[in-house]
Design a protein around this motif. Structure first.
Motif, PDB file in Angstrom:
ATOM      1  N   PHE A 159       0.869  -1.138  -0.067  1.00 40.61           N
ATOM      2  CA  PHE A 159       0.110  -0.047  -0.159  1.00 40.61           C
ATOM      3  C   PHE A 159       0.684   1.309  -0.041  1.00 40.61           C
ATOM      4  CE2 PHE A 159      -2.273   3.312   2.613  1.00 40.61           C
ATOM      5  CZ  PHE A 159      -3.290   3.612   1.485  1.00 40.61           C
ATOM      6  N   LEU A 160       1.876   1.092   0.803  1.00 41.87           N
ATOM      7  CA  LEU A 160       2.746   2.539   0.722  1.00 41.87           C
ATOM      8  C   LEU A 160       3.382   2.727  -0.555  1.00 41.87           C
ATOM      9  CD1 LEU A 160       4.725   1.697   4.135  1.00 41.87           C
ATOM     10  CD2 LEU A 160       2.800   3.365   3.864  1.00 41.87           C
ATOM     11  N   MET A 161       3.786   1.795  -1.239  1.00 47.49           N
ATOM     12  CA  MET A 161       4.493   1.921  -2.715  1.00 47.49           C
ATOM     13  C   MET A 161       3.181   2.270  -3.564  1.00 47.49           C
ATOM     14  SD  MET A 161       7.784   1.385  -2.450  1.00 47.49           S
ATOM     15  CE  MET A 161       8.235   1.087  -3.977  1.00 47.49           C
ATOM     16  N   GLN A 162       2.156   1.757  -3.517  1.00 48.10           N
ATOM     17  CA  GLN A 162       1.085   2.242  -4.470  1.00 48.10           C
ATOM     18  C   GLN A 162       0.616   3.628  -4.272  1.00 48.10           C
ATOM     19  OE1 GLN A 162      -2.148  -0.525  -5.188  1.00 48.10           O
ATOM     20  NE2 GLN A 162      -0.639  -2.493  -5.068  1.00 48.10           N
ATOM     21  N   LEU A 163       0.816   4.006  -3.004  1.00 49.85           N
ATOM     22  CA  LEU A 163       0.245   5.586  -2.663  1.00 49.85           C
ATOM     23  C   LEU A 163       1.095   6.400  -3.347  1.00 49.85           C
ATOM     24  CD1 LEU A 163      -1.821   7.173  -0.979  1.00 49.85           C
ATOM     25  CD2 LEU A 163       0.138   6.942   0.830  1.00 49.85           C
ATOM     26  N   ASN A 164       2.507   6.184  -3.043  1.00 43.73           N
ATOM     27  CA  ASN A 164       3.391   7.160  -3.782  1.00 43.73           C
ATOM     28  C   ASN A 164       4.730   6.267  -3.763  1.00 43.73           C
ATOM     29  OD1 ASN A 164       5.402   8.859  -4.373  1.00 43.73           O
ATOM     30  ND2 ASN A 164       4.295  10.610  -3.139  1.00 43.73           N
ATOM     31  N   SER A 165       5.188   5.959  -5.371  1.00 47.71           N
ATOM     32  CA  SER A 165       6.317   5.090  -5.592  1.00 47.71           C
ATOM     33  C   SER A 165       7.524   5.915  -4.877  1.00 47.71           C
ATOM     34  CB  SER A 165       6.417   5.142  -6.742  1.00 47.71           C
ATOM     35  OG  SER A 165       6.858   6.224  -7.563  1.00 47.71           O
ATOM     36  N   LYS A 166       7.667   6.917  -4.436  1.00 49.08           N
ATOM     37  CA  LYS A 166       8.504   7.645  -3.751  1.00 49.08           C
ATOM     38  C   LYS A 166       8.828   7.317  -2.403  1.00 49.08           C
ATOM     39  CE  LYS A 166       8.831  11.692  -6.730  1.00 49.08           C
ATOM     40  NZ  LYS A 166       8.468  13.204  -6.966  1.00 49.08           N
ATOM     41  N   ASN A 167       7.734   6.726  -1.885  1.00 50.39           N
ATOM     42  CA  ASN A 167       7.745   6.110  -0.450  1.00 50.39           C
ATOM     43  C   ASN A 167       8.633   4.755  -0.452  1.00 50.39           C
ATOM     44  OD1 ASN A 167       5.940   7.648   0.651  1.00 50.39           O
ATOM     45  ND2 ASN A 167       4.031   6.531   0.344  1.00 50.39           N
ATOM     46  N   LEU A 173      12.114   1.149   2.675  1.00 48.56           N
ATOM     47  CA  LEU A 173      11.073   0.412   1.958  1.00 48.56           C
ATOM     48  C   LEU A 173      11.503  -0.216   0.700  1.00 48.56           C
ATOM     49  CD1 LEU A 173       8.226  -0.651   2.230  1.00 48.56           C
ATOM     50  CD2 LEU A 173       7.184   1.435   0.988  1.00 48.56           C
ATOM     51  N   ALA A 174      12.611   0.548   0.051  1.00 51.72           N
ATOM     52  CA  ALA A 174      12.983   0.058  -1.023  1.00 51.72           C
ATOM     53  C   ALA A 174      13.877  -1.357  -0.811  1.00 51.72           C
ATOM     54  CB  ALA A 174      13.919   1.027  -1.799  1.00 51.72           C
ATOM     55  N   GLU A 175      14.578  -1.468   0.364  1.00 52.55           N
ATOM     56  CA  GLU A 175      15.296  -2.721   0.863  1.00 52.55           C
ATOM     57  C   GLU A 175      14.076  -3.811   0.736  1.00 52.55           C
ATOM     58  OE1 GLU A 175      18.630  -1.941   3.507  1.00 52.55           O
ATOM     59  OE2 GLU A 175      17.585   0.125   3.527  1.00 52.55           O
ATOM     60  N   LEU A 176      12.890  -3.584   1.283  1.00 50.81           N
ATOM     61  CA  LEU A 176      12.020  -4.639   1.435  1.00 50.81           C
ATOM     62  C   LEU A 176      11.180  -4.920   0.163  1.00 50.81           C
ATOM     63  CD1 LEU A 176      10.547  -3.154   4.734  1.00 50.81           C
ATOM     64  CD2 LEU A 176      12.220  -5.140   4.465  1.00 50.81           C
ATOM     65  N   PHE A 177      11.437  -4.142  -0.850  1.00 56.40           N
ATOM     66  CA  PHE A 177      10.810  -4.343  -2.142  1.00 56.40           C
ATOM     67  C   PHE A 177      11.757  -4.058  -3.289  1.00 56.40           C
ATOM     68  CE2 PHE A 177       6.398  -3.649  -0.934  1.00 56.40           C
ATOM     69  CZ  PHE A 177       5.989  -4.887  -1.226  1.00 56.40           C
ATOM     70  N   PRO A 178      13.223  -4.721  -3.416  1.00 53.89           N
ATOM     71  CA  PRO A 178      14.027  -4.324  -4.414  1.00 53.89           C
ATOM     72  C   PRO A 178      13.623  -4.131  -5.772  1.00 53.89           C
ATOM     73  CG  PRO A 178      14.282  -6.557  -3.484  1.00 53.89           C
ATOM     74  CD  PRO A 178      13.309  -5.877  -2.743  1.00 53.89           C
ATOM     75  N   LYS A 179      12.771  -4.883  -6.065  1.00 51.17           N
ATOM     76  CA  LYS A 179      12.094  -5.078  -7.460  1.00 51.17           C
ATOM     77  C   LYS A 179      10.752  -5.114  -7.426  1.00 51.17           C
ATOM     78  CE  LYS A 179      16.218  -7.702  -9.261  1.00 51.17           C
ATOM     79  NZ  LYS A 179      16.710  -8.656 -10.151  1.00 51.17           N
TER      80      LYS A 179
END
Length: 138
Positions: A99-107, A124-130
């Motif tokens: 949800f955080l990523m979908q809300l704003n990819s800069k998250n 958060l990018a470390e939890l979603f590397p791709k």
């Protein structure tokens, strides 16, 4: 007082685990986040027996942020139960991360508290590397 202490204290005020009914348990996970403009928003978990009614503390805090300010970018986030994160605790669940990523990819740059005492945080990018949605945001 640093920003993490402000976030921790803001969230800790909400911690009050209790049954709302035989089917609903609330305020057993709390969250505070720092929005892009520096304002702090909080939320707590509201969990029902039927999973579709479950509302995590992180999403509640984000909802409050958006409802009252229309912001979507989050600088920092802390979530916990009865005590501050220490080690691997305090991480948002998969649904909240998504949800955080979908809300704003800069998250992807949002700092998430891992260990309060050492002030260790992870982006958060470390939890979603791709992250699958990145191609839709370009």
């Amino acid at each position: 007082m640093d920003i993490w202490e402000k976030l921790f204290n803001s969230a800790k005020k909400l911690y009050n685990p209790h049954e709302v009914s035989p089917f609903v348990y609330a305020e057993h996970v709390v969250c505070a986040l720092e929005a892009e403009n520096g304002e702090i928003y909080t939320g707590y978990c509201f969990e029902a027996s039927a999973g579709v009614f479950h509302f995590c503390a992180e999403r509640a805090a984000v909802f409050n942020m958006y409802q009252f300010s229309k912001q979507t970018k989050i600088k920092r986030l802390i979530a916990f139960r009865n005590e501050a994160p220490s080690g691997v605790g305090g991480m948002p669940c998969g649904a909240c991360r998504e949800f955080l990523m979908q809300l704003n990819s800069k998250n992807a740059e949002t700092e998430i508290m891992i260990d309060y005492n050492t002030r260790e945080a992870i982006k958060l990018a470390e939890l979603f590397p791709k992250w699958w949605g990145e191609m839709r945001t370009q």
